[in-house]
Design an enzyme around this catalytic site. Structure first.
Site, mmCIF file in Angstrom:
data_model
loop_
_atom_site.group_PDB
_atom_site.id
_atom_site.type_symbol
_atom_site.label_atom_id
_atom_site.label_comp_id
_atom_site.label_asym_id
_atom_site.label_seq_id
_atom_site.Cartn_x
_atom_site.Cartn_y
_atom_site.Cartn_z
ATOM 1 C CB CYS A 169 -2.467 -4.596 6.231
ATOM 2 S SG CYS A 169 -1.985 -2.968 6.854
ATOM 3 C CG HIS A 185 -2.200 -6.933 9.969
ATOM 4 N ND1 HIS A 185 -1.024 -6.396 9.503
ATOM 5 C CD2 HIS A 185 -3.029 -5.885 10.233
ATOM 6 C CE1 HIS A 185 -1.137 -5.076 9.466
ATOM 7 N NE2 HIS A 185 -2.336 -4.747 9.913
ATOM 8 C CD GLU A 226 -1.385 -0.121 3.665
ATOM 9 O OE1 GLU A 226 -1.816 0.984 4.044
ATOM 10 O OE2 GLU A 226 -1.741 -1.207 4.139
#
Length: 403
Positions: A111, A233, A79
């Site tokens: 993400c 994550h 990103e």
């Protein structure tokens, strides 16, 4: 046919700032950073490192000549893209000297990008069993100086070779996934720094994990007891722990102890790098594999990917027999050990150094950067890259020295 991770590599820039010292300069109790969000060090990218160079550096440590010939798909999750048209994967393809008969594309959804790339890679391998896919996740997290998100910045990249008959991990199916239009985090094209609704983002992260977990259980019949660990994550390391604790009451005390302990081990690398967006989940996985010497062959690991905006996915993998023989523990230990600490004022100066936005010609001193692949400047509106290891663009390095 078994499909999964055959190789995995990692790179983070050679500079970092200590979170205790950043807290002091921001008039914040250090525990807010080191305990409250769970970060110890924040990686800092100098101008000579960008998402392309970091991804290439991560891949260099794992690819051999056979990989370079057999890789026919490069998928780059990011990103922090550097171009609105040309994919970052194309730059990396050249810098690594890969076979020209390959596809190279960039994948974007906050993400979640690298996880989307993995799912695409699985489909490609299923149709082309002799192929190998290079999956990259590389990002520089930027929120701005003295902002609420400053302590969750970072920089780094993960590179994975996905193939049949992998050496490290076999992906299991099915996955559980969901999408919802949520404005918890975004970065408009005109902004170099992200906007975030921190409270909403935390809530959505936990809600997505809980919903995905319920969906996953219904699809597979698996329970907490069936997992040796979960990798998350990690925009900051406490985030994954919050999500995990939301479902721990479903298991036994032994399940809770095992999963929480392995989460802490899986967060070690992230604590010392910071948020690296698309690569964050896989850095957590790498930390778990390299730092937990008791993790057995055949262990099942759950993987939760969350990309704000929002897309979430929960899937799992089993570790192959002898997986530890294919890791690069010593190399990563050296990578961390040789980093250089900068002061908060030096960090602020580096943060405010930016590339020209009008395409002006620029030359950068890459000799202060120990990485093999560096950004050497801008010429004709195009970024100029150097691979010191292979000699790609070496003539430009020589010219810089002569001047």
């Amino acid at each position: 046919m078994e499909i999964g991770i055959d190789k995995i590599g990692f790179y983070t820039p050679h500079l970092y700032v200590d979170m205790n010292k950043l807290a002091y300069e921001r008039n914040v109790e250090p525990e807010k950073f080191t305990i409250g969000i769970g970060q110890e060090k924040m990686a800092i990218a100098p101008l000579t490192q960008d998402p392309v160079t970091m991804a290439a550096n991560a891949a260099l440590e794992i690819l051999d000549e056979e990989d370079k010939e057999k890789i026919d798909f490069v998928l780059f999750g990011t990103e922090s893209g550097i171009d609105q048209s040309k994919s970052a994967a194309v730059y990396v393809h050249r810098l690594l000297g890969l076979n020209a008969q390959a596809r190279a594309v960039e994948v974007k959804q906050a993400c979640y990008g690298a996880t989307a790339a993995i799912q695409m890679a699985k489909g490609h391998i299923a149709l082309n069993p002799e192929s190998r896919v290079l999956v990259l996740g590389s990002d520089i997290a930027r929120y701005g100086l003295n902002t609420g998100g400053e302590a969750t910045q970072g920089a780094g990249a993960i590179a994975m070779v996905v193939s049949k008959d992998p050496s490290i991990m076999v992906f299991e199916g099915p996955s559980a996934y969901l999408t919802d239009d949520v404005m918890d985090f975004w970065r408009p094209a005109y902004s170099g720094e992200a906007f975030v609704d921190g409270k909403l983002s935390n809530e959505q992260y936990i809600a997505f994990f809980s919903r995905a977990w319920d969906q996953y259980k219904a699809k597979t019949g698996l329970e907490l007891a069936d997992f040796d660990a979960f990798s998350f994550h990690l925009p900051y390391t406490k985030m994954g722990k919050k999500a995990l604790k939301a479902v721990l009451d479903e298991g036994s005390e032994a399940d809770s102890e095992r999963l929480l302990a392995n989460h802490q081990i899986g967060a070690i690398y992230n604590r010392n790098v910071g948020n690296i967006y698309t690569a964050s989940l896989y850095l957590s996985l790498l930390s778990l594999l390299e730092q937990n010497e008791d993790l057995q062959d055949g262990s099942r690991i759950g993987l939760f990917s969350y990309g704000s905006g929002a897309v979430g996915e929960l899937f799992a993998g089993r570790l192959k027999n002898g997986y530890r023989e294919h890791l690069h523990v010593e190399r990563h230990r050296e990578l961390f050990a040789t980093r250089k600490e900068v002061t908060v004022s030096e960090y602020e100066e580096i943060f405010q150094e930016t590339l020209p936005t009008d395409g002006s010609r620029l030359e950068l001193d890459i000799h202060q950067d120990p990485a093999n692949v560096c950004l050497s400047g801008i010429e004709g509106h195009a970024r100029q890259y150097v691979n010191k290891a292979s000699g790609i663009r070496e003539e430009k390095v020589a010219a810089h020295v002569e001047r």
